[in-house]
Motif scaffolding. Structure first.
Motif, mmCIF file in Angstrom:
data_model
loop_
_atom_site.group_PDB
_atom_site.id
_atom_site.type_symbol
_atom_site.label_atom_id
_atom_site.label_comp_id
_atom_site.label_asym_id
_atom_site.label_seq_id
_atom_site.Cartn_x
_atom_site.Cartn_y
_atom_site.Cartn_z
ATOM 1 N N ARG A 99 0.129 0.379 6.033
ATOM 2 C CA ARG A 99 0.356 0.826 4.665
ATOM 3 C C ARG A 99 1.169 2.131 4.685
ATOM 4 O O ARG A 99 1.893 2.394 3.690
ATOM 5 C CB ARG A 99 -1.199 1.236 4.083
ATOM 6 C CG ARG A 99 -2.089 0.181 3.479
ATOM 7 C CD ARG A 99 -3.473 0.328 3.517
ATOM 8 N NE ARG A 99 -4.198 -0.836 2.863
ATOM 9 C CZ ARG A 99 -4.532 -1.585 3.630
ATOM 10 N NH1 ARG A 99 -4.385 -1.709 4.783
ATOM 11 N NH2 ARG A 99 -5.338 -2.558 3.078
ATOM 12 N N ASP B 87 -6.820 1.019 -1.962
ATOM 13 C CA ASP B 87 -5.697 0.259 -2.457
ATOM 14 C C ASP B 87 -5.749 0.235 -3.941
ATOM 15 O O ASP B 87 -4.952 0.703 -4.765
ATOM 16 C CB ASP B 87 -5.552 -1.015 -1.960
ATOM 17 C CG ASP B 87 -5.123 -1.229 -0.688
ATOM 18 O OD1 ASP B 87 -4.627 0.038 -0.067
ATOM 19 O OD2 ASP B 87 -5.639 -2.245 0.262
ATOM 20 N N CYS C 46 -11.472 6.273 -4.533
ATOM 21 C CA CYS C 46 -10.479 6.154 -3.642
ATOM 22 C C CYS C 46 -10.999 7.205 -2.468
ATOM 23 O O CYS C 46 -10.934 7.047 -1.282
ATOM 24 C CB CYS C 46 -9.330 6.783 -4.177
ATOM 25 S SG CYS C 46 -8.126 6.943 -2.981
ATOM 26 N N ARG D 205 4.494 1.171 2.329
ATOM 27 C CA ARG D 205 4.542 1.263 0.876
ATOM 28 C C ARG D 205 5.411 2.634 0.531
ATOM 29 O O ARG D 205 4.889 3.343 -0.021
ATOM 30 C CB ARG D 205 3.066 1.358 0.536
ATOM 31 C CG ARG D 205 2.231 0.198 0.673
ATOM 32 C CD ARG D 205 0.614 0.156 0.037
ATOM 33 N NE ARG D 205 0.136 -0.988 0.387
ATOM 34 C CZ ARG D 205 -1.180 -1.172 0.207
ATOM 35 N NH1 ARG D 205 -1.717 -0.403 -0.508
ATOM 36 N NH2 ARG D 205 -1.838 -2.198 0.496
#
Length: 1203
Positions: free
Chosen positions: A354, A298, A326, A358
């Motif tokens: 997610r 994130d 990441c 998102r």
């Protein structure tokens, strides 16, 4: 013994001594009697009277302390260690006594069996409630970290070890038990948790790897289960990870640091080791791992940038710490998913959440993770199918790109779960009729994906038509025979749904046309259905009468709604799709059918399509622009509806020409007539393109958009370039001369290749068939590069340009531009295939040499290519200044920079490249600022990987000073001329800013080293004689720091006396001077901290401080006066005043080691005084500053070094 407290003192002492001697001599029978010792010691502590002990007299409390001391300094029998430690929990102990006991118990760890350590740790934790929490934790962590390290070395070491090593599983189980003990203790005693965090944070100060080990990380992850510490722990781990990657980045970019700092393991490796170890039922770690994985993904995933494009994680950027972090998060989650079944559902759920929620931010990293999870275990995930089905409900609200990647990721699941497939089809059918255009496009994308992946019986094998998706089927293909039969009905149903899309907007149709080719190749049994659909669609816009011009009804492709005019049918893309499907069918299906002699009526479609394309070609060549109403007199403005319509028509005609060029080339078989047709089609394309460019004039908006996407396929571009430039077969020459006679056409071919590579760099794929298939793109790239390289090296620009003067860039220059783009794209997307790529460029490679050739390293192959470009650059530089082609020179340097990244820094080829670049800079003077900047950047990028660039900076600063002159006009500066590339034109701002940014990097490295040293000092809380020895290992580092700063000091000494132009150079120099003084101050503070016990500050450090006082500070004042006089404004003052102030802290602190001068006078300068008075008395302390420096600052303005 209940009456023990009534016993007289001497008797208690005697009893205690009995016990202690029994322990020390090892004469205890079973240790039961040890339960009495705490009672005796407790009773003794209550005695107030003085007792005779040894030769002296002590109180009861002191006696107890003495007895404990003796007990802890003696030998303990291994079997009684736990009982002895446990016994102390019942004795009232002072902090000092607890420390005795803890130290003794910790020292016994190494002598005990592994299985006995957990109960001992438990007793120690109980004891820690009395004090010494820090020692207990430090001791446990240090012991297991060392054990882990030793264990890993034993596993990786080749030599046979005498000792029988502990089996891995046993060690992990013991560690797991101990971690549980510690977490339990922290729940009962929060102070212990705070101590743990404090201890691990302290180790972070200088070096994130100091205190972290797989054991301590596993411990921290288990502590996340305690609400109170969860955020702190995850935060600590997150910062450690990023700091570790930043350190790695700094080290990779600097040979100077690599030589000083030994290579060690990184936090990321340790965390992945924890994941691996957690297989030994460390369930308490998994939750923490999952949280950490998601936090990293994130926090450090790709971010949105201003123009709406996202910065995706690509290998070229992956050197950046954030991308690494990441990627680590994704690896943690994937590996945890593989090992721990119970957590799988949660990981899948969080990833899908997610992806769905998102939509607006980039989520490619989550989709990649999802794809990896599904590929790992599609059958296992059937149990979580409800989660995936739930996600499908949101498809019509997600951006198209997300939908495509999500469906691609879950595609293996669709093969094993019928219910999931059915629910997806329902969602897609609904989306087909949604109001939002994006939802309909998503439906088309979904259906095309299903068609590609559900094989109909009798389709060709995927080896004949491999596509990048096919690897995801490796894991799953259950009930394949039944599936193939069922799939046919299923696929034909979908084809029905898709036909309805052909009446929708242009965007939706476009998607279909772009997708059909891939479907056909993966599912050849659908050929009839697809080709018939395309044929009937084309007939709507085709003029069947053979003598009518133009052959296409362009009007029908345009939709007019009131004033609004838009494209209704992307006819060029429809023809493009037909052409590719037809070519594929002819090459693959027809040969097989001829063998089997299948029925004829199927052939009809293909013949019909062939005839139509033939007819369109012939009539397009005969048509004039007036036939399309698109001649020069037509209106192309964007403000009128006629203009917009004409623009759309023009682009359609140009697109159709491109498609026909490719079609005719594919069927030409080197016939001269076909090549003449191709040239005629190109002339039509060219005329339109010229008109549009001319009409668009300055506002080139629409044209710019169009040229981004040629309809030619990459495969065709590579074949075309190869025949144009490299085909030497005798029988082809006559027909090829037709195409070669047109330099416009040749330039166009190279331009399209450039466009394709640019598209690849920006998006990671190219348009057209196989544009999503990385292997095919790579193959085409190799072919294109080979041709461009040959063309550029065999026909230099100078030769070509002297021949004929034409508008635009020469073909050679375009080839070079293409090479530059390709080299950077290959490093960005095909890092693992570099060896293969370089081998493909080697034109001399023959099949027979393949074997011995495999040994040639990347560095050797790269060096060979580099030499070709070096020769070209030398030829350019040998020309006169007015003939110098700066564009080409700039491209060559960019190519060399890109290739030099492939050289191994320790190789002789690298050193050769560095000395060559250095020689070029020393011997060539060119006034082109961009060329100079890129060449100097290349020099620095090579130099830092060989050794520190400080000497280089010093030489350059002398050159700059020589060319620009001195701030004191009376002083004449002797020109040094180390580097000819520094001249009056390039010295400032170009080279000045470059050397300052390099100096800033050197200061950053030095700062990093000082921080590291400080971190080590703060950890070494040791006795004086020990500390004087512990500073020894740091001596090389300290020496290197002083040397770097010393040379930088002379560098700044030169620049501060240089008459720099106002603006960026002056601002940057002042900023860097502040950094220099801050770094000096930090170093002084370090020495004051470390040298109090080790007998003073080293001589070289004293020299450095002296040098800063005598050489730099005085000229800083002169420079400030020079800038103020020049700018006649006060806007600089604030920034400059802080510099001398900082150095004073350094100087004043050091006065304790240096003899103070008796001279305290200083000169007051009128202009400075005047300025200070105008500052409203803000800066009184700075005036004091000037006086502090008095002894070395009598007359700063005259203090010049005449060279």
């Amino acid at each position: 013994m209940l009456e023990a407290h009534h016993f007289p003192g001497p008797l208690l002492v005697e009893l205690a001594n009995e016990f202690i001697s029994a322990v020390r001599e090892g004469s205890l029978v079973n240790g039961k009697s040890l339960e009495l010792l705490p009672i005796i010691l407790t009773a003794l502590a209550t005695k107030k009277e003085n007792l005779a002990y040894g030769k002296g007299v002590l109180s009861g409390e002191e006696c107890k302390k003495q007895l404990i001391n003796i007990l802890c300094s003696g030998r303990w029998d291994q079997q009684y260690v736990i009982q002895l430690t446990s016994m102390f929990k019942d004795v009232p102990l002072t902090a000092e006594e607890v420390e005795f006991v803890v130290e003794k118990a910790l020292s016994m760890f190494s002598k005990m069996n592994l299985q006995e350590i957990p109960p001992l740790v438990y007793q120690l934790l109980v004891l820690s409630s009395k004090g010494s929490r820090k020692s207990v934790l430090e001791g446990i962590i240090a012991f297991f970290s060392a054990l882990d390290k030793q264990h890993n070395e034993e596993q990786t070491g080749d030599e046979l070890l005498d000792v029988v090593t502990v089996p891995s599983g046993e060690l992990r189980h013991v560690e797991g038990t101990i971690i549980l003990h510690i977490v339990f203790a922290i729940k009962l005693d929060y102070e212990l948790g705070r101590e743990l965090l404090k201890h691990l944070k302290a180790g972070q100060q200088g070096d994130s790897n100091n205190n972290l080990s797989p054991f301590s990380i596993a411990l921290l992850l288990s502590v996340t289960r305690i609400q109170r510490f969860q955020d702190q722990v995850l935060d600590l781990l997150k910062t450690s990870v990023v700091k570790s990657f930043k350190d790695l980045q700094l080290l990779q970019g600097s040979k100077f640091l690599q030589n000083l700092v030994p290579h060690r393991s990184y936090v990321s490796t340790m965390i992945l080791e924890v994941v691996k170890n957690s297989v030994h039922s460390w369930d308490h770690v998994t939750q923490g791992l999952v949280e950490l994985g998601f936090i990293l993904m994130d926090s450090y995933g790709p971010k949105k940038v201003l123009d709406g494009k996202t910065i995706e994680t690509s290998p070229s950027l992956s050197r950046m710490p954030n991308q690494h972090a990441c990627k680590l998060g994704a690896n943690i989650l994937l590996e945890t998913f593989k090992i721990h079944e119970m957590i799988r559902q949660e990981i899948l759920e969080q990833v899908l959440n997610r992806v769905v929620t998102r939509a607006s931010s980039p989520i490619s990293h989550f989709l990649d993770l999802l794809s990896n999870i599904v590929m790992y275990a599609p059958l296992v995930l059937q149990s979580c199918s409800s989660k995936v089905t739930e996600a499908f409900d949101y498809l019509s609200f997600l951006p198209l790109q997300t939908v495509q990647r999500l469906l691609k990721a879950v595609q293996p699941l669709l093969k094993v779960s019928m219910s999931m497939r059915d629910s997806l089809i329902l969602v897609l059918r609904k989306a087909m009729f949604a109001n939002q255009l994006d939802a309909r496009k998503s439906a088309v994308a979904g259906f095309l994906l299903l068609l590609k992946n559900f094989k109909v019986l009798g389709s060709l094998s995927s080896s004949q038509c491999s596509q990048s998706l096919s690897f995801s089927q490796v894991h799953v293909d259950v009930h394949s025979h039944y599936n193939s039969v069922a799939n046919e009905t299923f696929c034909l149903e979908i084809m029905d749904s898709l036909r309805r899309c052909l009446s929708q907007q242009a965007d939706v149709r476009l998607m279909l046309y772009e997708g059909f080719y891939d479907v056909l190749r993966r599912n050849s049994q659908l050929a009839n259905s697809i080709m018939q659909t395309l044929l009937s669609q084309l007939k709507q816009f085709y003029e069947p009468k053979p003598d009518l011009l133009p052959p296409l009804k362009l009007e029908a492709c345009i939709l007019t709604q009131g004033d609004k005019i838009s494209l209704q049918e992307p006819l060029d893309y429809l023809l493009c799709c037909i052409q590719h499907c037809l070519a594929w069918y002819k090459n693959t299906v027809i040969p097989l059918q001829q063998e089997e002699e299948e029925e004829e009526e199927e052939e009809a479609f293909y013949q019909a399509l062939d005839d139509i394309l033939e007819s369109i070609t012939n009539r397009m060549i005969k048509s004039e622009l007036e036939d399309f109403e698109l001649d020069k007199s037509a209106d192309f403005s964007q403000s009128t509806s006629i203009g917009i319509k004409n623009n759309i028509c023009a682009f359609l005609v140009m697109g159709v020409c491109e498609v026909l060029i490719e079609y005719n080339f594919s069927i030409s078989n080197f016939s001269k007539n076909k090549f003449e047709d191709i040239l005629s089609l190109f002339m039509c394309y060219k005329k339109l393109s010229d008109i549009l460019n001319e009409k668009a004039g300055k506002a080139k908006t629409k044209m710019a958009n169009k040229t981004n996407d040629s309809l030619l396929s990459m495969k065709f571009v590579s074949s075309l370039l190869t025949v144009l430039f490299r085909d030497s077969i005798q029988s082809h020459q006559e027909s090829l001369s037709v195409l070669r006679s047109s330099s416009e056409f040749m330039r166009y071919a190279v331009n399209i290749a450039l466009q394709k590579v640019q598209q690849l760099k920006e998006t990671g794929h190219v348009s057209g068939p196989d544009g999503q298939n990385p292997d095919k793109i790579f193959q085409n790239l190799c072919d294109i590069t080979r041709v461009l390289l040959w063309r550029y090296t065999s026909i230099p620009t100078s030769v070509e340009e002297s021949g004929k003067k034409e508008k635009g860039k020469s073909i050679s220059l375009l080839c070079l531009e293409g090479l530059q783009k390709i080299f950077s794209a290959v490093q960005q997307f095909y890092q693992p295939k570099i060896q293969q790529f370089l081998r493909a460029l080697d034109v001399t490679d023959k099949e027979g040499e393949e074997r011995e050739d495999a040994d040639v390293s990347v560095t050797q192959r790269t060096a060979f290519q580099i030499r070709q470009f070096q020769r070209s650059l030398l030829n350019l530089l040998s020309s006169q200044e007015e003939d110098f082609n700066s564009k080409e020179a700039l491209l060559l340097v960019t190519v060399l920079t890109s290739l030099s990244k492939l050289l191994e820094p320790s190789s002789p080829q690298f050193v050769q490249m560095l000395s060559w670049t250095s020689k070029i800079c020393k011997e060539n003077s060119r006034e082109d600022a961009l060329f100079c900047k890129s060449l100097m950047n290349l020099l620095f990028s090579l130099h830092v990987l060989y050794k520190s660039p400080v000497i280089l900076l010093r030489d350059l600063s002398q050159d700059i000073h020589g060319h620009l002159g001195d701030i004191d006009q009376d002083v004449e500066v002797e020109k040094t001329n180390h580097f000819a590339i520094v001249n009056l034109r390039t010295a400032a701002p170009t080279i000045c800013l470059l050397v300052l940014s390099q100096a800033e990097k050197v200061l950053e490295e030095v700062d990093w080293l000082i921080t590291k040293l400080k971190g080590q000092v703060s950890q070494e809380t040791v006795s004086e004689e020990a500390s004087s020895q512990t500073t020894l290992p740091n001596q090389p580092v300290e020496k290197a720091i002083v040397m770097q700063l010393g040379t930088l000091l002379t560098f700044f000494h030169e620049l501060v006396q240089t008459a720099l132009p106002s603006g960026s150079c002056v601002d940057t120099l002042l900023k860097d001077l502040c950094k220099m003084y801050t770094t000096l101050t930090a170093l002084v503070r370090y020495y004051l901290q470390v040298c109090q016990s080790s007998g003073g500050i080293p001589k070289n450090m004293e020299k450095l401080v002296k040098l800063s006082g005598s050489h730099l500070t005085p000229v800083c004042y002169s420079f400030i006066s020079y800038v103020q006089n020049k700018s006649k404004s006060l806007n600089y003052t604030g920034e400059k005043k802080e510099k001398p102030a900082t150095v004073v802290t350094a100087m004043v602190n050091l006065m304790q080691h240096m003899k103070l001068s008796t001279s305290r006078d200083f000169k007051i300068k009128g202009n400075i005084l005047d300025m200070v008075l105008r500052e409203d008395g803000e800066d009184e302390n700075e005036e004091g500053t000037a006086s502090e420096h008095g002894e070395q600052n009598k007359e700063p303005a005259k203090k010049k070094r005449k060279k």
